[in-house]
Design an enzyme around this catalytic site. Structure first.
Site, PDB file in Angstrom:
ATOM      1  N   ASP A 106       0.800  -1.230   0.000  1.00  0.00           N
ATOM      2  CA  ASP A 106       0.000   0.000   0.000  1.00  0.00           C
ATOM      3  C   ASP A 106       0.835   1.284   0.000  1.00  0.00           C
ATOM      4  O   ASP A 106       0.279   2.371   0.102  1.00  0.00           O
ATOM      5  CB  ASP A 106      -0.892   0.035   1.238  1.00  0.00           C
ATOM      6  N   HIS A 160      29.341   5.286  -9.360  1.00  0.00           N
ATOM      7  CA  HIS A 160      27.979   5.445  -8.828  1.00  0.00           C
ATOM      8  C   HIS A 160      27.855   4.869  -7.427  1.00  0.00           C
ATOM      9  O   HIS A 160      26.902   4.156  -7.116  1.00  0.00           O
ATOM     10  CB  HIS A 160      26.952   4.817  -9.776  1.00  0.00           C
ATOM     11  N   ASP A 189      29.142  14.087  -4.191  1.00  0.00           N
ATOM     12  CA  ASP A 189      28.364  14.514  -5.356  1.00  0.00           C
ATOM     13  C   ASP A 189      26.923  14.596  -4.882  1.00  0.00           C
ATOM     14  O   ASP A 189      26.242  13.571  -4.745  1.00  0.00           O
ATOM     15  CB  ASP A 189      28.536  13.501  -6.495  1.00  0.00           C
ATOM     16  N   ASP A 206      23.604  20.133  -9.453  1.00  0.00           N
ATOM     17  CA  ASP A 206      24.448  18.920  -9.522  1.00  0.00           C
ATOM     18  C   ASP A 206      25.895  19.342  -9.238  1.00  0.00           C
ATOM     19  O   ASP A 206      26.564  19.868 -10.130  1.00  0.00           O
ATOM     20  CB  ASP A 206      24.300  18.296 -10.920  1.00  0.00           C
ATOM     21  N   HIS A 265      34.553   9.020 -17.770  1.00  0.00           N
ATOM     22  CA  HIS A 265      33.214   9.577 -18.024  1.00  0.00           C
ATOM     23  C   HIS A 265      33.253  10.856 -18.853  1.00  0.00           C
ATOM     24  O   HIS A 265      34.311  11.338 -19.235  1.00  0.00           O
ATOM     25  CB  HIS A 265      32.463   9.787 -16.701  1.00  0.00           C
ATOM     26  N   HIS A 305      26.974  17.379 -18.807  1.00  0.00           N
ATOM     27  CA  HIS A 305      25.670  17.053 -19.411  1.00  0.00           C
ATOM     28  C   HIS A 305      24.724  18.229 -19.223  1.00  0.00           C
ATOM     29  O   HIS A 305      24.933  19.076 -18.351  1.00  0.00           O
ATOM     30  CB  HIS A 305      25.091  15.792 -18.760  1.00  0.00           C
ATOM     31  N   HIS A 337      19.988  15.135 -15.404  1.00  0.00           N
ATOM     32  CA  HIS A 337      20.509  14.923 -16.755  1.00  0.00           C
ATOM     33  C   HIS A 337      19.354  15.269 -17.682  1.00  0.00           C
ATOM     34  O   HIS A 337      18.560  14.407 -18.018  1.00  0.00           O
ATOM     35  CB  HIS A 337      20.916  13.460 -16.988  1.00  0.00           C
ATOM     36  N   GLU A 356      32.493  18.624 -15.223  1.00  0.00           N
ATOM     37  CA  GLU A 356      32.875  17.749 -14.116  1.00  0.00           C
ATOM     38  C   GLU A 356      34.051  16.812 -14.418  1.00  0.00           C
ATOM     39  O   GLU A 356      33.891  15.595 -14.464  1.00  0.00           O
ATOM     40  CB  GLU A 356      31.663  16.933 -13.663  1.00  0.00           C
ATOM     41  N   TYR A 367      40.348   8.965 -11.127  1.00  0.00           N
ATOM     42  CA  TYR A 367      39.997   7.887 -10.194  1.00  0.00           C
ATOM     43  C   TYR A 367      41.106   6.843 -10.202  1.00  0.00           C
ATOM     44  O   TYR A 367      41.347   6.198 -11.229  1.00  0.00           O
ATOM     45  CB  TYR A 367      38.656   7.264 -10.614  1.00  0.00           C
ATOM     46  N   ARG A 390      36.616  14.409  -8.158  1.00  0.00           N
ATOM     47  CA  ARG A 390      35.800  15.031  -9.213  1.00  0.00           C
ATOM     48  C   ARG A 390      35.453  16.433  -8.732  1.00  0.00           C
ATOM     49  O   ARG A 390      35.230  16.631  -7.527  1.00  0.00           O
ATOM     50  CB  ARG A 390      34.534  14.221  -9.505  1.00  0.00           C
ATOM     51  N   GLU A 446      32.795  19.429  -9.829  1.00  0.00           N
ATOM     52  CA  GLU A 446      31.645  19.635 -10.728  1.00  0.00           C
ATOM     53  C   GLU A 446      30.912  20.926 -10.415  1.00  0.00           C
ATOM     54  O   GLU A 446      30.524  21.164  -9.271  1.00  0.00           O
ATOM     55  CB  GLU A 446      30.670  18.446 -10.589  1.00  0.00           C
TER      56      GLU A 446
END
Ligand code: GLY
Ligand code: MN
Ligand code: MN
Length: 426
Positions: free
Chosen positions: A37, A230, A247, A258, A337, A341, A348, A372, A376, A394, A396
């Site tokens: 529910d 991710h 991030d 972002d 990467h 974007h 995105h 960004e 790594y 990173r 960004e």
């Protein structure tokens, strides 16, 4: 806030792009069941929201076009005292007509019946061809004999590429809240805490500032975790002397931010961390300098790969000549990467990067994109000097393309080693 006239203007603009003798349907988002529910928090479909500003579910926007004349129709759930007791007030047909300023409003119960009627003498139908919504499926059936079905979302997403002043204000508001959250993360005493505790500090600021939620699942990745692109588990300890890649960005009134910052747990960068960090930061600055109308994302991508590859050679991470390394794509192991974007109602924004004939879309005033760059280095990568292993960085920011260049909308978020250390906890 975005006023009603702006939504009307967007619909008029879209109506002009539609073929004559066509019916176009933009569906609201669906409620998604979490279990039994309970449902996931509802979020309106982005294209539908862009065209209406209407947040209820089981709604649909329909354009019926004959020659030049277009009727804009809206389907909404009808008033129902019993159901409203459980699920909240509905605007209903009468108020929706005044509020949304469409030509006519029908109850959503009549959707199929009315659609049959509209489709009778038409030649073309536009809807979201990928939609899983049951109504999209029935629409497919109803328009079976049609020669042409076209994606309405592809058209709307292209429109969404250029942001109006009121959209930019909402993006800026989302970024301002996110700024406070990242600054809190920098000053919060982190040693001995867990990644999720830092995440909670960040998201507390999102929620308590009136943001609907995060714009995407926050990544709070300490040390080697940052090398999983991710990483969303956010359950490891914040260990002394490590870096944390954060991030995280909130969504405010349907507009995203972002932002990634990479900060030291103890508030101070080690020499090796500084070397890597400043290398990535210099690349980001250089790419930001390239952003202006007519520049292309593929140029930014290519240049970021060259610059990062050069930096990696300088630091002894890659060995060899730049041209050869690029040719063999050796740098992709550490920078796998994209440079950025589109961003807007979706983190995105789905607009394609190519136009209808497959030509790359150049940057234009009013577009918003992220920049960004990152690097790594896995903790077990023996080919890299030891001091750099187990670090993921990173940086960004969210960038608006302006008449002659660009504006970094997140420029006020601490980013240099000095700024981060000045805010950092000891
Ligand atoms: N936060 C998702 C991204 O940076 O693209
Ligand atoms: Mn991004
Ligand atoms: Mn991001």
């Amino acid at each position: 806030m975005i006023n009603r006239a702006e939504y009307v203007e967007r619909r008029n603009k879209l109506a002009k792009k539609l073929s004559k003798n066509s019916v176009s349907v933009v569906l609201s988002g669906e409620q998604k069941i979490r279990s039994n529910d309970t449902e996931y928090p509802y979020r309106q479909n982005s294209d539908f929201y862009y065209l209406t500003g209407f947040k209820e579910d089981k709604a649909a926007l329909v354009f019926v076009k004959k020659k030049k004349k277009v009727r804009v129709l809206l389907f909404v759930q009808k008033k129902d005292k019993k159901l409203e007791l459980w699920n909240g007030k509905r605007l209903g047909e009468i108020k929706a007509k005044k509020r949304i300023l469409v030509d006519e409003v029908f109850s959503s119960d009549l959707f199929e019946e009315k659609l049959k009627e509209f489709l009778k003498d038409k030649k073309k139908v536009y809807f979201d061809l990928d939609s899983e919504d049951a109504r999209a499926k029935s629409l497919k059936k109803l328009s079976k004999g049609f020669r042409t079905h076209e994606s309405i979302s592809a058209i709307v997403q292209r429109m969404r590429l250029i942001k109006s002043n009121s959209e930019i204000k909402l993006i800026q508001k989302a970024i301002d809240i996110t700024q406070e959250a990242h600054h809190k993360a920098m000053s919060f005493k982190k040693t001995g805490k867990k990644e999720y505790e830092l995440q909670a500090k960040i998201e507390y600021i999102f929620k308590s500032s009136g943001a609907y939620s995060d714009a995407y699942t926050s990544i709070v990745a300490c040390g080697n975790s940052a090398n999983t692109l991710h990483y969303v588990q956010n359950n490891k300890p914040l260990v002394e002397n490590a870096l944390i890649l954060i991030d995280a960005g909130c969504e405010y009134e349907y507009y995203a931010s972002d932002i990634t910052r990479t900060i030291p747990v103890t508030g101070r960068f080690s020499e090796a961390q500084k070397e890597l960090y400043n290398m990535v930061l210099d690349v980001q600055y250089e790419i930001l300098r390239m952003i202006k109308p007519h520049a292309k994302r593929s140029q930014l991508q290519k240049r970021s790969e060259e610059l990062l590859c050069e930096g990696m050679i300088r630091l002894g991470i890659l060995k060899g000549k730049l041209k050869k390394l690029i040719k063999k794509q050796e740098h992709k192991k550490y920078y796998p990467h994209g440079i950025g974007h589109w961003m807007g109602i979706d983190v995105h924004d789905q607009a394609p990067y190519k136009d209808k004939i497959g030509k790359e879309i150049a940057l234009k005033k009013g577009m918003v994109l992220t920049i960004e760059p990152g690097i790594y280095i896995d903790k077990n990568d023996k080919t890299v000097p030891k001091k750099y292993r187990g670090i993921g960085i990173r940086i960004e920011d969210d960038i608006l393309v302006t008449k002659n260049g660009c504006k970094n909308l997140s420029a006020k978020i601490a980013k240099t080693v000095r700024e981060i250390e000045a805010l950092g906890s000891r």
